[in-house]
Write an enzyme that holds these catalytic residues in place. Structure first.
Site, PDB file in Angstrom:
ATOM      1  N   SER A 164       0.810  -1.210   0.000  1.00 24.58           N
ATOM      2  CA  SER A 164       0.000   0.000   0.000  1.00 24.58           C
ATOM      3  C   SER A 164       0.847   1.266   0.000  1.00 24.58           C
ATOM      4  O   SER A 164       1.749   1.428   0.826  1.00 24.58           O
ATOM      5  CB  SER A 164      -0.895  -0.008   1.249  1.00 24.58           C
ATOM      6  N   GLY A 165       0.531   2.185  -0.908  1.00 30.68           N
ATOM      7  CA  GLY A 165       1.224   3.465  -0.927  1.00 30.68           C
ATOM      8  C   GLY A 165       0.974   4.272   0.332  1.00 30.68           C
ATOM      9  O   GLY A 165       1.887   4.913   0.870  1.00 30.68           O
ATOM     10  N   LEU A 166      -0.273   4.251   0.816  1.00 31.30           N
ATOM     11  CA  LEU A 166      -0.593   4.948   2.061  1.00 31.30           C
ATOM     12  C   LEU A 166       0.217   4.383   3.225  1.00 31.30           C
ATOM     13  O   LEU A 166       0.815   5.134   4.005  1.00 31.30           O
ATOM     14  CB  LEU A 166      -2.092   4.812   2.353  1.00 31.30           C
ATOM     15  N   ASP A 173       0.885  10.680   2.109  1.00 33.06           N
ATOM     16  CA  ASP A 173       0.661   9.873   0.903  1.00 33.06           C
ATOM     17  C   ASP A 173       0.523  10.789  -0.300  1.00 33.06           C
ATOM     18  O   ASP A 173      -0.488  10.807  -0.987  1.00 33.06           O
ATOM     19  CB  ASP A 173      -0.601   9.021   1.096  1.00 33.06           C
ATOM     20  N   ASP A 177       1.083  -0.797  -4.976  1.00 31.10           N
ATOM     21  CA  ASP A 177       0.290   0.408  -5.199  1.00 31.10           C
ATOM     22  C   ASP A 177       1.249   1.455  -5.748  1.00 31.10           C
ATOM     23  O   ASP A 177       1.932   2.155  -4.997  1.00 31.10           O
ATOM     24  CB  ASP A 177      -0.317   0.854  -3.857  1.00 31.10           C
ATOM     25  N   ASP A 207       0.872   4.275  -7.264  1.00 25.66           N
ATOM     26  CA  ASP A 207       0.390   5.655  -7.411  1.00 25.66           C
ATOM     27  C   ASP A 207       0.141   5.953  -8.886  1.00 25.66           C
ATOM     28  O   ASP A 207      -0.592   5.232  -9.537  1.00 25.66           O
ATOM     29  CB  ASP A 207       1.380   6.633  -6.778  1.00 25.66           C
ATOM     30  N   GLU A 232      -2.825   4.609 -10.929  1.00 24.62           N
ATOM     31  CA  GLU A 232      -4.105   5.317 -10.937  1.00 24.62           C
ATOM     32  C   GLU A 232      -4.065   6.507 -11.879  1.00 24.62           C
ATOM     33  O   GLU A 232      -3.014   7.128 -12.076  1.00 24.62           O
ATOM     34  CB  GLU A 232      -4.466   5.765  -9.519  1.00 24.62           C
ATOM     35  N   LYS A 237       0.572  12.548  -6.598  1.00 24.58           N
ATOM     36  CA  LYS A 237      -0.802  12.146  -6.300  1.00 24.58           C
ATOM     37  C   LYS A 237      -1.226  12.654  -4.934  1.00 24.58           C
ATOM     38  O   LYS A 237      -0.396  13.040  -4.086  1.00 24.58           O
ATOM     39  CB  LYS A 237      -0.962  10.626  -6.406  1.00 24.58           C
ATOM     40  N   ASN A 277      -3.991  11.310  -1.784  1.00 24.26           N
ATOM     41  CA  ASN A 277      -4.795  10.157  -1.393  1.00 24.26           C
ATOM     42  C   ASN A 277      -6.249  10.350  -1.790  1.00 24.26           C
ATOM     43  O   ASN A 277      -6.818  11.441  -1.658  1.00 24.26           O
ATOM     44  CB  ASN A 277      -4.680   9.935   0.122  1.00 24.26           C
ATOM     45  N   SER A 278      -6.870   9.275  -2.247  1.00 30.02           N
ATOM     46  CA  SER A 278      -8.225   9.336  -2.804  1.00 30.02           C
ATOM     47  C   SER A 278      -9.278   9.773  -1.788  1.00 30.02           C
ATOM     48  O   SER A 278     -10.341  10.271  -2.170  1.00 30.02           O
ATOM     49  CB  SER A 278      -8.607   7.969  -3.370  1.00 30.02           C
ATOM     50  N   ARG A 287      -6.066   1.578 -12.274  1.00 30.57           N
ATOM     51  CA  ARG A 287      -7.012   2.014 -11.229  1.00 30.57           C
ATOM     52  C   ARG A 287      -7.790   3.222 -11.747  1.00 30.57           C
ATOM     53  O   ARG A 287      -7.203   4.263 -12.055  1.00 30.57           O
ATOM     54  CB  ARG A 287      -6.249   2.344  -9.958  1.00 30.57           C
ATOM     55  N   HIS A 318     -12.496   2.150  -7.936  1.00 29.02           N
ATOM     56  CA  HIS A 318     -12.411   2.678  -6.580  1.00 29.02           C
ATOM     57  C   HIS A 318     -13.622   3.550  -6.279  1.00 29.02           C
ATOM     58  O   HIS A 318     -14.144   4.234  -7.166  1.00 29.02           O
ATOM     59  CB  HIS A 318     -11.126   3.490  -6.436  1.00 29.02           C
TER      60      HIS A 318
END
Length: 544
Positions: A48-50, A60, A87, A89, A116, A122, A124-125, A161, A192
């Site tokens: 996970s990038g986070l 992130d 992940d 990004d 993504e 980026k 975070n979503s 993504r 997502h």
């Protein structure tokens, strides 16, 4: 006979992605958490990038560089046998960065990457997602194509993504982008959503059908029964950040408990034992490898330091303490001897005390007291030391409490397999004052290139050797194998039982061994030691 080769990590992941049943992978963010995820039974890992950025203590937002992420991934990959989906990004840049990323991931045995369709750097979503701009669709397709062209393993997967729902664009845009990415070569689509219900991703899956595998991350719609995902034919579920969040919660609770209680009793039975950390680190494998590959060296070696005498030659310096406790370079002679032994891994150090024994009290040492030090000598002290270990003889190095030495000396002694080994300084012309250690040595070969590659043995030891036959001076070091230590223990009893031998010294022991044709291996050196036998020597020791 052809043995079936294990599946590569890339093949393992592609099999998961294309499985007819719903598959699950779990987040990890370093080697330890990856190992834990694998042991829990997961067939794949989400890097996970986070979580990776959080464990670095940064946001992130691509604040951790892609090379730092790669280094972290390498530890994760080395620690596990299951495939890892990174992940990735936005791919850390344009198509060129994407191609380099793919090459570096393959080098580290990473099975797949998910990118993504947002802008670099980026965000975070789940942070104001509807305000985040999306990447140009055609540029993102070019990035996918570039990645597929760069991969050398046909099973390496690129997951596209789609952030259309996150950015507020709706189902039509999500489908349009997913189809473009599919046509560009993406091996799967990750759809997502930030809603607390699965409506958006279910609507997407109904329209998308089975054109390619669909991956979901139900972090926000976590209350949705998993059977719903099965019924709609999703390929893979990612538990995206829960290992990190669980660790943070536990660490916060533990830190507060420690601060409030100021003791370990409040938390010790609530945390993993240290042995479990060692197990996860595979410490046992290292121990086995050490047995196979490392020389025995200092492992299991006992150092015996003979320090029972006063050292009257130092006058008032030894009025209230034995010579071994006289300070040089800010510390007692004995502490420097201990440091030299410790430097090569010898921790089992036995000191024979006598004069003013209460002054000899350095920590982490074993002591044997020679109460009759004034009436007896070195062999009596050595006999007491060996008798104290009679039940378990081990490799033993014997030295004096007033001789400083560099770590090279015990290191070289430990590496020799012969039963009985001594050190001889071939620079004997400048060492005449050291004759008190037992005189000069005649050996089977003088110190030379020829002696360097040959086994040299002691022929004579004493002060009466003609100058033309002297090859050096004995330095006061004797190494015994376990068998030799047991033999010497019995021999000392015989020697000390003879009249007039109460004050016998180690040179007399060596002479006795020579009389019995017992081989004594000689190692040559020039320097690396200092016998402190006068006030001048104490001064000189300051520069040793």
């Amino acid at each position: 006979m052809n043995l079936r080769q294990p599946l590569t990590k890339t093949r393992q992941f592609r099999t998961l992605l294309q499985s007819e049943q719903l598959e699950f992978i779990c987040e990890a963010h370093n080697g330890l958490s990856a190992k834990i995820v694998e042991e829990a039974g997961f067939a794949g890992i989400w890097a996970s990038g986070l979580s990776i950025s959080a464990q670095f203590g940064v946001r992130d937002n691509n604040e951790a560089s892609w090379t730092q992420v790669l280094e972290d991934l390498e530890f994760m990959s080395d620690a596990t046998k299951v495939p890892i989906l990174l992940d990735g990004d936005t791919g850390y840049g344009n198509f060129n960065n994407m191609q380099r990323l793919i090459r570096k991931l393959e080098q580290r045995n990473i099975a797949a990457v998910c990118i993504e369709d947002k802008l670099f750097p980026k965000t975070n979503s789940f942070l104001k997602g509807d305000a985040q701009p999306m990447a140009d669709m055609q540029e993102f397709c070019g990035k996918i194509k570039a990645g597929k062209d760069a991969q050398t393993d046909p099973d390496f997967c690129i997951i596209a993504r789609v952030e259309a729902f996150i950015c507020g664009w709706g189902l039509t845009e999500a489908l349009r982008r997913a189809e473009a990415y599919h046509q560009a070569g993406a091996d799967g689509i990750l759809i997502h959503s930030a809603l607390s219900v699965p409506d958006e991703i279910l609507a997407f899956k109904r329209e998308w059908g089975s054109r390619s595998p669909v991956v979901i991350v139900p972090t926000k719609y976590y209350s949705t029964p998993t059977d719903v995902f099965r019924q709609h034919g999703f390929s893979m579920v990612i538990w995206a950040n829960h290992m990190l969040r669980a660790a943070v919660a536990t660490m916060q609770k533990t830190a507060r408990a420690l601060k409030e209680s100021e003791n370990l009793l409040s938390i010790e039975d609530k945390v993993a034992p240290v042995s479990e950390i060692f197990r996860l680190q595979n410490a046992a494998e290292l121990l086995e490898a050490e047995e196979r590959y490392l020389p025995r060296g200092a492992e299991g070696t006992l150092a015996v330091v003979l320090a029972a005498s006063r050292g009257e030659e130092l006058g008032e310096l030894t009025a209230d303490q034995p010579k071994t406790m006289v300070k040089v370079q800010g510390g007692p002679i004995l502490s420097h001897i201990v440091d030299a032994y410790n430097a090569v891994g010898i921790k089992d150090i036995l000191v024979v005390r006598g004069y003013k024994k209460e002054a000899v009290r350095l920590p982490n040492l074993t002591y044997v007291d020679n109460a009759e030090f004034a009436e007896n000598g070195e062999l009596a002290s050595l006999s007491l030391a060996l008798q104290s270990r009679k039940e378990h003889f081990q490799s033993t190095i014997i030295s004096y409490g007033d001789v400083l030495f560099n770590k090279y000396i015990p290191q070289a002694l430990c590496q020799e397999s012969d039963d009985c080994v001594i050190f001889v300084d071939s620079n004997w012309q400048d060492q005449t004052s050291y004759a008190r250690l037992g005189g000069f040595a005649e050996c089977t070969l003088p110190n030379s290139r020829r002696a360097f590659n040959a086994k040299v043995h002691l022929k004579q030891l004493g002060s009466a050797i003609p100058p033309g036959s002297i090859h050096g001076v004995w330095m006061g070091f004797l190494k015994l194998s376990p068998n030799a230590a047991a033999m010497v223990d019995q021999l000392l009893l015989e020697i000390l039982a003879r009249p007039g031998n109460r004050k016998a010294s180690i040179p007399q022991l060596l002479q006795e061994l020579l009389k019995r044709d017992y081989p004594i291996r000689v190692l040559y050196t020039v320097g690396h030691w200092l016998d402190i036998n006068s006030l001048d020597d104490v001064i000189q020791a300051g520069n040793f």
